[in-house]
Each structure stands twice: as structure tokens, then as C-alpha cells.
Scaffold this active site. Sequence first.
Site, PDB file in Angstrom:
ATOM      1  N   LYS A   3       0.845  -1.198   0.000  1.00 30.64           N
ATOM      2  CA  LYS A   3       0.000   0.000   0.000  1.00 30.64           C
ATOM      3  C   LYS A   3       0.880   1.247   0.000  1.00 30.64           C
ATOM      4  CE  LYS A   3      -0.308  -0.180   5.067  1.00 30.64           C
ATOM      5  NZ  LYS A   3      -1.159  -0.342   6.251  1.00 30.64           N
ATOM      6  N   ARG A 101     -11.147   0.694  14.628  1.00 29.93           N
ATOM      7  CA  ARG A 101     -10.993   1.384  13.341  1.00 29.93           C
ATOM      8  C   ARG A 101     -12.076   0.869  12.402  1.00 29.93           C
ATOM      9  NH1 ARG A 101      -5.122   1.736  10.453  1.00 29.93           N
ATOM     10  NH2 ARG A 101      -5.495  -0.474  10.058  1.00 29.93           N
ATOM     11  N   HIS A 133      -6.255  -6.570  12.984  1.00 25.11           N
ATOM     12  CA  HIS A 133      -5.028  -5.774  12.990  1.00 25.11           C
ATOM     13  C   HIS A 133      -4.625  -5.474  14.426  1.00 25.11           C
ATOM     14  CE1 HIS A 133      -1.959  -3.374  11.211  1.00 25.11           C
ATOM     15  NE2 HIS A 133      -2.461  -2.200  11.524  1.00 25.11           N
ATOM     16  N   ARG A 192       1.335  -9.969   7.577  1.00 27.57           N
ATOM     17  CA  ARG A 192       1.223  -8.798   6.692  1.00 27.57           C
ATOM     18  C   ARG A 192       2.374  -7.847   7.012  1.00 27.57           C
ATOM     19  NH1 ARG A 192      -3.969  -9.164   8.928  1.00 27.57           N
ATOM     20  NH2 ARG A 192      -3.519  -7.194   9.959  1.00 27.57           N
ATOM     21  N   TYR A 236      12.793  31.908   4.895  1.00 23.73           N
ATOM     22  CA  TYR A 236      11.550  32.591   5.285  1.00 23.73           C
ATOM     23  C   TYR A 236      11.527  32.866   6.786  1.00 23.73           C
ATOM     24  CZ  TYR A 236       9.384  31.312   0.786  1.00 23.73           C
ATOM     25  OH  TYR A 236       9.072  31.178  -0.542  1.00 23.73           O
ATOM     26  N   CYS A 283      11.903  25.179   2.851  1.00 20.51           N
ATOM     27  CA  CYS A 283      10.961  25.815   1.917  1.00 20.51           C
ATOM     28  C   CYS A 283      10.225  24.720   1.133  1.00 20.51           C
ATOM     29  CB  CYS A 283      11.704  26.717   0.940  1.00 20.51           C
ATOM     30  SG  CYS A 283      12.803  27.914   1.707  1.00 20.51           S
ATOM     31  N   ASP A 285      10.565  23.923  -2.006  1.00 20.25           N
ATOM     32  CA  ASP A 285      11.417  23.215  -2.964  1.00 20.25           C
ATOM     33  C   ASP A 285      12.901  23.220  -2.608  1.00 20.25           C
ATOM     34  OD1 ASP A 285       9.033  23.217  -4.632  1.00 20.25           O
ATOM     35  OD2 ASP A 285       9.528  25.313  -5.039  1.00 20.25           O
TER      36      ASP A 285
HETATM   37  C1  LIG Z   1      -0.432  -1.150   7.146  1.00 20.62           C
HETATM   38  C2  LIG Z   1      -1.007  -2.399   7.649  1.00 20.62           C
HETATM   39  C3  LIG Z   1      -0.171  -3.492   7.941  1.00 20.62           C
HETATM   40  C4  LIG Z   1       1.341  -3.418   7.936  1.00 20.62           C
HETATM   41  O1  LIG Z   1       1.807  -2.845   9.133  1.00 20.62           O
HETATM   42  P1  LIG Z   1       3.387  -2.733   9.401  1.00 20.62           P
HETATM   43  O2  LIG Z   1       3.459  -2.192  10.781  1.00 20.62           O
HETATM   44  O3  LIG Z   1       3.919  -1.774   8.392  1.00 20.62           O
HETATM   45  O4  LIG Z   1       3.943  -4.089   9.241  1.00 20.62           O
HETATM   46  C5  LIG Z   1      -0.763  -4.709   8.252  1.00 20.62           C
HETATM   47  N1  LIG Z   1      -2.108  -4.816   8.323  1.00 20.62           N
HETATM   48  C6  LIG Z   1      -2.941  -3.770   8.093  1.00 20.62           C
HETATM   49  C7  LIG Z   1      -4.415  -3.960   8.208  1.00 20.62           C
HETATM   50  C8  LIG Z   1      -2.413  -2.523   7.767  1.00 20.62           C
HETATM   51  O5  LIG Z   1      -3.236  -1.494   7.553  1.00 20.62           O
END
Ligand SMILES: *Cc1c(COP(=O)(O)O)cnc(C)c1O
Length: 355
Positions: A3, A101, A133, A192, A236, A283, A285
Amino acid sequence: MVKADAYGHGDITVAAHCRKMGVKHFAVSNINEAERLREHGISGDILILGYTPPGYAKALSENDIIQALPSLDYAEELSLAADAAGVRVRCHIKLDTGMSRIGFDAYDTKKCVSEAAAAAALSSLSVEGIFTHLCVADSADEGDREFTLSQRERILSVRDGLREKGIDLKTVHFLNSAGGTYYSDGESALARFGIMLYGLAPDPATPLYVDIRPVMEVKSAVAMVKVLPAGRYISYGRTVKTESERVIATIPIGYADGYPRLLSNKGYVLINGKKAPIVGRVCMDQTMVDVTGIDGVREGSVATVMGTDGGLSVTADDIAAWAGTISYEIVCGISARVPRVVIENGEIADVWRLI
Ligand SMILES: *Cc1c(COP(=O)(O)O)cnc(C)c1O
């Protein structure tokens, strides 16, 4: 986990490389990311972790994409849309085991099992998996460890409840990088892995038991060097006034490249193996750094914004600490304007210009 353009590293490059190494499962956050992988010929399973409007049922099915189901209501809508389009959509049920979530609420096991069973019975969905998660798996705190184990218990209880009803979902998964590293767990069919795939620790304060190296480096080059007498202002807002003669280099990187403005007057880049502190505000850029006392700095000198130069390095964790955030946000934030140069065996293998 590819992602967010593979955490800023280039999703197609990373996914294709992972495929070559035998990875069969990918996850992304939305349908645009998933379709992009398919358009570039990435095979294997692709799971969308987040929300997809049910009207995309046909696109999900045609691209053989697996959709997360965050609630029974959503599952019903998606099934109706799939039915209307004459397709079936592959799905994984998402459980909320404590992060609040998205997902079916798994605090009430019985209710959760009956809702998940109802989703699994929908005619135009193929429910193949169930996942959750972890939200504190990177913490060594005792309370956090207990919480992580309670999250694990919740998903396994729902899985068992479904089995008792004769629904055996083959893909149960709940480990992110931190979970996979700090909790060895054979009950999770998949891990994951996100941040660790890119060589960064989930939490730099919690030691890792494996040796990993950051994948991403960010390099720039000096655009101009000037000698400023005492009494000059830099950038700036005139936040800096030189108190003595200073040699200042301008680097063409700024917050539009994802170099946070919060680094103003904090942190450094590396030039010729030495630290060149950021002076004045970053800045959009460009950024000014103090190279007083560093030999041989001239237009074109390489400025290592993230990475190593000589014996020194600047990590995404360093930049994150200066900016008050986490490495994830730094690497994801490197914007499309910065070309991605793919290095394989020390040679440039590919260059992606996104803009
Ligand atoms: C982003 C995400 C992960 C990966 O998490 P890491 O901490 O980068 O390993 C796994 N599962 C879900 C649902 C996520 O949104």
C-alpha cells in the site's frame, strides 16, 4: 504490504521483486492501488484492506481482487451489487479486536460469529478468510503485551465459533511487522509485513531480533554554495541570523518532496561524509544547510538526505524523531516529484518518474 506506493518505495518494482522471490499474497489500501498492480501484470492474491464502494463489485471481480468486509451491512450491500452485476467477489472478513478502526466488533464473540456467518452465507460473495489488525504489538510494555494477546484470543474465538457452525475459513491472519517479529504465532496463516519489508523497525525503541537494513535512500545535490558574512538572515521568517561568517549550501529538496517543514532548524543532511545542519525554514522546494568547515563542497556535491555517506548515516527514524513523527510517515511522504531509482547489485536497474 505494498500500500501507499509500497511505503513510498515504488509499488510495481517492489511487488514484481516480491513475486520473483515467491510471494503470493499482497495487500493494499484501496481499489486504485489494487488495479494499478494488475495493470502492471502483478499476479497473486491482492487484498484490499480498506473500504471500496459496493458499486465497484464488477471491477473487484474482473481483476480478481479480494475485498475486506468491515461490517455485515457492507457485506450485504456488496453482495447485492455483485449480484446485480452478475459477478462473485472474493472477500476476507475484517474483525475489530480492539483498535476501533474498522471491522465486525469481536468483543462479543457470539454476536460476531453470527454476523460473520451471515456474511459468509451471502450468495454473491466468496468469503475465504478472516483477519484483524494489532495496534500495540510493537510495544514491550506488559499491559500492551496482554492487550495484543487478547486481540489474538478474540480472532481465534471467532474463528473457532465459525468452525463450530461448519464454516472453515482457510486464511486467518493477524500479524503485522511487529506481531510477526515479537510474537511467533503459527495460528496466523499469513504475516502482513509492511515496515520491515522496507528495512525499518516498527518501533526504533524496541530492539529487533533480526538484522535488517533500510531499503530507501534519498539523495539530492548541492545547487549553490555561498559565503555569508555575519548579520545575514536565512530563509523565510528570518528565523536565523548569522553570528559569524558561514558557508551555506542550498539543497533542492523541500516539503513538496516530502521533506517535512518541521525539520526547519533541526537535523542535518550529509555532505562529503560530514553533517551539514539545516539552517532556517525548510521551503517548498529548497533547504539551506550549513557546510562551514566541510571541505570541497561545491555545486553538484551529493547531499544525502536519508542514507549513508562515509561512516555516517541519517535514517528515516532520525528524520522522524526530528519531525516528531514515525518512520512510516517519512518514507510514505516522499512525494511523486522525487524520481525512484531502483538499484540492483549496485547498479541502476530502473528509474521511475512519477511526475
Ligand atoms: C499497514 C497495515 C499493515 C502493515 O503494518 P506494518 O506495521 O507496516 O507491518 C498490516 N495490516 C494492516 C491492516 C495494515 O493497515
